[in-house]
Design an enzyme around this catalytic site. Structure first.
Site, short mmCIF file in Angstrom:
data_model
loop_
_atom_site.label_atom_id
_atom_site.label_comp_id
_atom_site.label_asym_id
_atom_site.label_seq_id
_atom_site.Cartn_x
_atom_site.Cartn_y
_atom_site.Cartn_z
N ASP A 129 -2.26 -13.85 -8.34
CA ASP A 129 -2.27 -13.06 -9.58
C ASP A 129 -1.93 -13.94 -10.77
OD1 ASP A 129 -2.81 -10.42 -8.51
OD2 ASP A 129 -0.77 -10.39 -7.75
N GLU A 149 -2.50 -9.21 -0.11
CA GLU A 149 -1.96 -7.86 -0.23
C GLU A 149 -2.41 -6.89 0.86
OE1 GLU A 149 -1.35 -9.65 -4.29
OE2 GLU A 149 -2.83 -9.77 -2.68
#
Length: 276
Positions: A129, A149
């Site tokens: 990210d 994730e």
């Protein structure tokens, strides 16, 4: 920099340098992102952004890794702290918490100064990210990446799914996000996630510092304008993008930086630009 941070460290590359290093500083936890990090990180970026001595920021990790992702204790506390007997209020509070975390990552793009990611070791989950929000990315050959994730039962929500397709392409981003597989610095270079590879951390640090010094020596008005226009243009049509840069340059083109740059070119000397 006088600020004291618990999860970060800031240092100037050299006394007269416009390059500042911003390190994620939790090496004992693989630089996992704590709740405190998400408060300190945008504050640190804002401080650097408003410091006229800062031309370029290098984001890296202390110790053996760039970032091993969000701290699982932080993830657990978020899910526990947002629970209530009312599902609607639980959802509303959780949405606010997610937006808060997203804001810390987006602060990289909102920072006027260029932010360069120098990646070594693991760059997992939340680390991806962060780097996808950076303006330029470099890594060591043996760096390890993963959009992790889904393996934690989460749909990535801090920016990877929005930014990664524009960097590596939609199909590759989909494959990386659905499989959560690990891939090396060599593959990251092939995908276009990183621009250049370095053999080890020492050469990475040296090479990225040299690149950053070169950018910091350029016109700060031209540098921040280039970053802002490129980021803004992602969401605009061609006509809208051209109109945006016309408006931008109508405000800043006729500057002392332009005069300095032209005079330096004509007289074959190094230009000296005022700090911003």
């Amino acid at each position: 920099m006088e600020e004291n941070y618990r999860t970060l460290k800031i240092n100037q590359e050299s006394p007269d340098s416009g390059v500042f290093n911003l390190l994620i500083n939790r090496p004992s936890r693989g630089n996992a992102l704590s709740r405190e990090f998400f408060t300190e990180f945008p504050a640190a970026l804002s401080s650097l952004d408003h410091n006229p001595q800062v031309g370029v920021i290098i984001l890296s990790g202390a110790g053996n890794h760039f970032c091993s992702g969000i701290d699982l204790q932080t993830l657990n506390s978020i899910t526990q702290d947002t629970r209530s007997s009312d599902n609607g209020r639980t959802g509303e509070k959780l949405r606010r918490e997610i937006k808060f975390l997203q804001g810390a990552v987006t602060a990289i793009e909102e920072c006027r100064k260029p932010v360069i990611a120098a990646i070594h070791g693991a760059c997992i989950g939340g680390g991806v990210d962060l780097i996808t929000a950076c303006d330029i990315r470099y890594s060591t050959e043996n760096a390890l990446f993963s959009v992790k994730e889904v393996d934690l039962g989460i749909t990535a929500d801090l920016g990877s799914l929005q930014r990664l397709p524009g960097i590596v392409g939609f199909g590759k981003a989909m494959e990386l996000a659905l499989t959560a597989r690990s891939f090396s610095g060599l593959e990251a270079k092939e995908l276009g996630l990183v621009t250049t590879l370095f053999t080890d951390k020492q050469t990475l640090d040296k090479g990225v510092a040299q690149i950053a010094q070169g950018i910091a020596a350029k016109s700060p008005l031209a540098v921040i304008g280039t970053k802002r226009v490129l980021i803004k243009s992602r969401d605009l049509t061609m006509d809208q993008g051209l109109d945006y840069i016309a408006t931008w340059n109508s405000g800043v083109l006729l500057s002392d930086d332009l005069t300095q740059a032209i005079a330096a070119h004509l007289h074959k000397k190094k230009p000296l630009f005022a700090k911003l």
